[in-house]
Design an enzyme around this catalytic site. Structure first.
Site, mmCIF file in Angstrom:
data_model
loop_
_atom_site.group_PDB
_atom_site.id
_atom_site.type_symbol
_atom_site.label_atom_id
_atom_site.label_comp_id
_atom_site.label_asym_id
_atom_site.label_seq_id
_atom_site.Cartn_x
_atom_site.Cartn_y
_atom_site.Cartn_z
ATOM 1 N N ASP A 1 27.205 -12.587 9.525
ATOM 2 C CA ASP A 1 26.975 -14.019 9.749
ATOM 3 C C ASP A 1 28.278 -14.814 9.676
ATOM 4 O OD1 ASP A 1 24.336 -13.116 9.644
ATOM 5 O OD2 ASP A 1 24.086 -13.714 7.559
ATOM 6 N N GLU B 1 17.119 -16.809 15.042
ATOM 7 C CA GLU B 1 17.878 -17.268 13.883
ATOM 8 C C GLU B 1 19.320 -17.540 14.265
ATOM 9 O OE1 GLU B 1 17.530 -14.087 11.031
ATOM 10 O OE2 GLU B 1 19.020 -12.830 12.027
#
Length: 360
Positions: A53, A229
């Protein structure tokens, strides 16, 4: 209205020279040398090794990278003048879960944004139970810290929420987008959008802007959870581009999708957003990268180019574990301004450094 400086800079100072068209239809990785980078200097991916991420930004010509701590119980920050030395820069813990009354555990996907001259880290955390994940905010007067716990980001509905990102449009309106459950139980993650009132509060309702419905974004293996997401916003030439990750991160099919809207339109009307029918960036056997997702956008040190960071694995079966590594590549643009992500570079392609990067 609050002004998100990091995103506005990205919107107004992006490359216009040498980046007006995308890569060839074959998806060859971009290799054009930026004129103002260190002469002949290049790098190969993965640029940062282990990590997930990734959120990378450039401030005053310096790279800043925030990441969940190895334990998952806090946030680290590292910085460097060059991509070539970012991996060896010390990762300083800027916050530890449990401090200042904050949640203890599972600190996921931190992002670093400047709002009205102050620095804010948006990050998901919980009490050790994933069902209790919410978005939280850290605050500092200086990008290097120290950071204090500013509390929960008050999102409409007060449901499970991760991967919050914030952005502003030219008329001064600010927004937050996040991945959340449509109800109280795990099984599907959708993308939501709300107007931001302060760095820790929203106003009005949340709207659904994307849900996993296309074939490419509904791969879940044996887990059975459908996923949208990791939203990331790029505001450029009157458009808002919201990239996101679809399919399970534990699958090799985890890839980037793209939502597009006019920046002057009512962004809280779901019909404003157009979804690209196919992934805009995906792994492949040819590149040796799989699960290419959860990106962030950043500018080159001289502000003339746009780049993106993402994570991927080299395991053909896919993985959502500690084998994820951080990659970066330049972004180009089609004649109509649409971002062109190209194809994953792999681990052998030499990529010229971003414009203005002095190298090691």
């Amino acid at each position: 209205m609050r002004r998100l400086v990091a995103v506005v800079v990205l919107a107004l100072g992006l490359l216009l020279a040498g980046c007006s068209s995308g890569p060839s239809p074959s998806g060859e990785p971009p290799v054009a040398a930026p004129a103002s980078s260190a002469a002949g200097a290049s790098f190969t991916n993965p640029v940062l090794g282990q990590g997930a991420d990734p959120f990378l930004t450039v401030v005053d010509g310096r790279y800043y990278y925030v990441q969940s701590s190895t334990s998952g119980q806090g946030v680290t920050l590292r910085s460097s003048t060059s991509l070539t030395t970012l991996a060896s820069a010390p990762a300083k813990t800027i916050f530890t879960g449990g401090d200042d009354g904050s949640p203890c555990c599972e600190w996921w996907a931190p992002e670093l944004h400047q709002i009205d001259g102050r620095w804010y880290v948006y990050v998901a955390a919980d009490d050790g139970d994933n069902e209790h994940h919410r978005s939280y905010v850290l605050e500092s007067s200086d990008i290097d810290g120290p950071y204090t716990f500013a509390g929960r980001l008050r999102l409409p509905g007060d449901r499970w929420a991760i991967d919050s990102t914030v952005f502003a449009v030219p008329d001064g309106r600010s927004y937050v987008s996040w991945s959340g459950w449509p109800g109280a139980n795990n099984g599907q993650q959708d993308l939501y959008l709300a107007e931001l009132a302060t760095p820790t509060t929203t106003k009005g309702k949340a709207v659904l802007v994307s849900k996993p419905e296309l074939d490419w974004e509904t791969k879940s293996g044996t887990v059975g959870v459908l996923v949208n997401e990791g939203p990331a916003a790029l505001v450029r030439d009157g458009k808002v581009f919201l990239s996101y990750s679809g399919s399970g991160c534990w699958t090799p099919d985890y890839a980037l999708g793209l939502l597009t809207a006019d920046a002057s339109a009512n962004l809280l009307d779901p019909k404003t957003w157009a979804k690209s029918p196919e992934p805009v960036f995906a792994g492949s056997e040819a590149s040796g990268e799989y699960g290419t997702g959860h990106n962030s956008f950043f500018t080159s040190p001289d502000g003339s180019q746009t780049w993106f960071a993402y994570h991927a694995v080299t395991t053909p079966e896919g993985s959502c574990g500690d084998d994820r590594e951080v990659y970066v590549q330049p972004l180009t643009f089609a004649d109509d301004g649409t971002p062109q992500f190209g194809a994953p570079s792999g681990q052998e392609t030499a990529i010229p450094l971003p414009a203005g990067d002095p190298g090691s």
